[in-house]
Each structure stands twice: as structure tokens, then as C-alpha cells.
Design a protein around this motif. Structure first.
Motif, mmCIF file in Angstrom:
data_model
loop_
_atom_site.group_PDB
_atom_site.id
_atom_site.type_symbol
_atom_site.label_atom_id
_atom_site.label_comp_id
_atom_site.label_asym_id
_atom_site.label_seq_id
_atom_site.Cartn_x
_atom_site.Cartn_y
_atom_site.Cartn_z
ATOM 1 N N ALA A 108 0.102 3.452 -3.292
ATOM 2 C CA ALA A 108 -1.005 4.390 -3.072
ATOM 3 C C ALA A 108 -0.589 5.833 -2.828
ATOM 4 N N ASN A 162 -4.114 -1.753 -5.955
ATOM 5 C CA ASN A 162 -3.927 -2.067 -4.533
ATOM 6 C C ASN A 162 -4.832 -3.200 -4.090
ATOM 7 N N ASP A 216 0.816 -1.214 0.000
ATOM 8 C CA ASP A 216 0.000 0.000 0.000
ATOM 9 C C ASP A 216 0.848 1.262 0.000
ATOM 10 N N LEU A 247 -5.153 -2.697 5.773
ATOM 11 C CA LEU A 247 -5.719 -1.456 5.234
ATOM 12 C C LEU A 247 -5.913 -0.404 6.318
#
Length: 226
Positions: A23, A122, A19, A141
Motif C-alpha cells: 500500500a 490488499n 499492507d 487494518l
């Protein structure tokens, strides 16, 4: 996979790292949207938009985890993740989403939509790294997305200053892709010896990084000559 095990924590760290690498652009877009609002509303829309984005990401990632249980989809997901790993090294993330929303709820909706459309890679990567463990998806997450949103500038600066992190990220994605491929029901009958499995995983990582390195440098050469 047991909750208190080295395998669990290794997979959790992989999800967080994936991530962080993938991201950064999502977080930048969130900041761009928030800048269009009055200063008093900026912090609030970032919090609301981010919480909603986390909720949506969890739902869609859990859905992806269930879909990967279907025979054949692990293989397809692994191949797609190989493409994502190479794309990470070669290109920058782009989006056509407009960031001109100046109303509070319009900005919040833009953040949610942007996070979903820009976060499909992702979702696939995290679903693959979780190996069917729903708790891993949620933990990963919940930990990584807030870090990205509030520390996006730091994360992006580190990646820009130390390109090795991009290659490490691509390597983690390639490793995850290899595990997805070898765990597919249609592939497992052909894998009876651990040595070919390990060689395949290492070879896939090498191929992804080598192709990414060559194409990345070719792009830089092409840009510098124009």
C-alpha cells in the motif's frame, strides 16, 4: 483461531506486513491530493480521507472474507494472490485517478476512491491472511493503514534501499495463497498427507520468487538498453 494464540499473532503480523508492502503507492497518492489544498486544510483532509478509507477498506475486506467461505472461491482467491505476488515483484502500481481536486470534499472523495481502486490487491491478500477471523481484519487494518499514511515516505525508502523486503512480501503473499488453495473445500479431499502440503507451499513460494526475479531483472535490462 483463538485470539490469544501464536497463530493469531502470526496472522496479524502477516496482515500488517502485506499492507506495508502493497500500500505504499496509496499513501503517496494521498499526499499528492493533499498538496493541492491550502496548507491549513492538508492535515485535515488527510485525516478525514484516511479514516473514511480505513472504514471502506474494513467493510470491503469483511465482505471478501465472507465471500471466501463459498466453496471454490478460496482456490480462485489463492490463484489470484499468486498473480498479485508476481505483479508486486515485476511492476509498479499505476492509477489513472486524477489528483487535481482543489476543493476539500473533492480531495477527501479522491482519497477514498483511490484507496479502494488501488487497494483491491490488499483486500484480497488481507482477507486470505485473516482465515475468516473478522477481528484479525479489523486489527490488521487499523494498525497498518495509519502507519502507511503517515510513514509512507519511510516505508517506500526502506523498500527502495532494501529490495529484499519486496521479495519477503511476495513470499508472504505466496504462502498466504498456498494456504488459501489447500483450505478450499474442493482441494482438501486430495490432501491427506502433511508432507505434500508443506512441499506444495514451499514450491509455490520458490516459483513466485523465481518468476518475479527473472521478470524483474528482464525489465531492468530492457529499460537500461533503451
Amino acid at each position: 483461531m483463538e485470539t490469544i494464540s501464536m497463530e493469531f499473532y502470526t496472522a496479524l503480523m502477516s496482515i500488517i506486513f502485506i499492507d506495508l508492502v502493497l500500500a505504499g503507492d496509496n499513501a503517496l497518492l494521498i499526499g499528492m491530493v493533499a498538496k493541492n489544498l491550502p496548507s491549513k486544510q492538508q492535515k485535515k483532509v488527510i485525516i478525514i480521507g484516511t479514516l473514511a478509507a480505513i472504514f471502506m477498506r474494513i467493510i470491503f475486506t469483511l465482505l471478501a472474507v465472507k465471500l471466501l467461505e463459498i466453496d471454490g472461491l478460496l482456490f480462485i482467491g489463492g490463484v489470484l494472490l499468486v498473480y498479485i505476488a508476481i505483479k508486486l515483484l515485476v511492476t509498479e502500481e499505476n492509477t489513472d485517478i486524477r489528483v487535481s481536486k482543489k476543493s476539500f470534499w473533492g480531495a477527501a472523495w479522491t482519497i477514498m476512491l483511490a484507496d479502494f481502486l488501488m487497494g483491491i490487491d490488499n483486500i484480497i491478500a488481507v482477507a486470505g491472511a485473516a482465515y475468516g477471523n473478522m477481528l484479525l481484519v479489523i486489527f490488521g487494518l487499523l494498525i497498518s493503514i495509519p502507519i502507511i499514511v503517515w510513514g509512507s515516505t519511510i516505508v517506500i525508502r526502506i523498500i527502495e534501499k532494501f529490495p529484499i523486503f519486496i521479495y519477503l512480501g511476495a513470499g508472504v503473499l505466496a504462502w498466504t495463497a498456498s494456504k488459501m488453495i489447500i483450505q478450499d473445500a474442493y482441494v482438501q479431499p486430495y490432501l491427506t498427507n502433511p508432507l505434500p502440503i508443506i512441499l506444495f507451499q514451499l514450491l509455490l513460494i520458490f516459483i513466485v520468487i523465481a518468476i518475479g526475479f527473472i521478470l524483474r531483472n528482464r525489465n531492468k535490462t530492457h529499460i537500461s538498453t533503451n
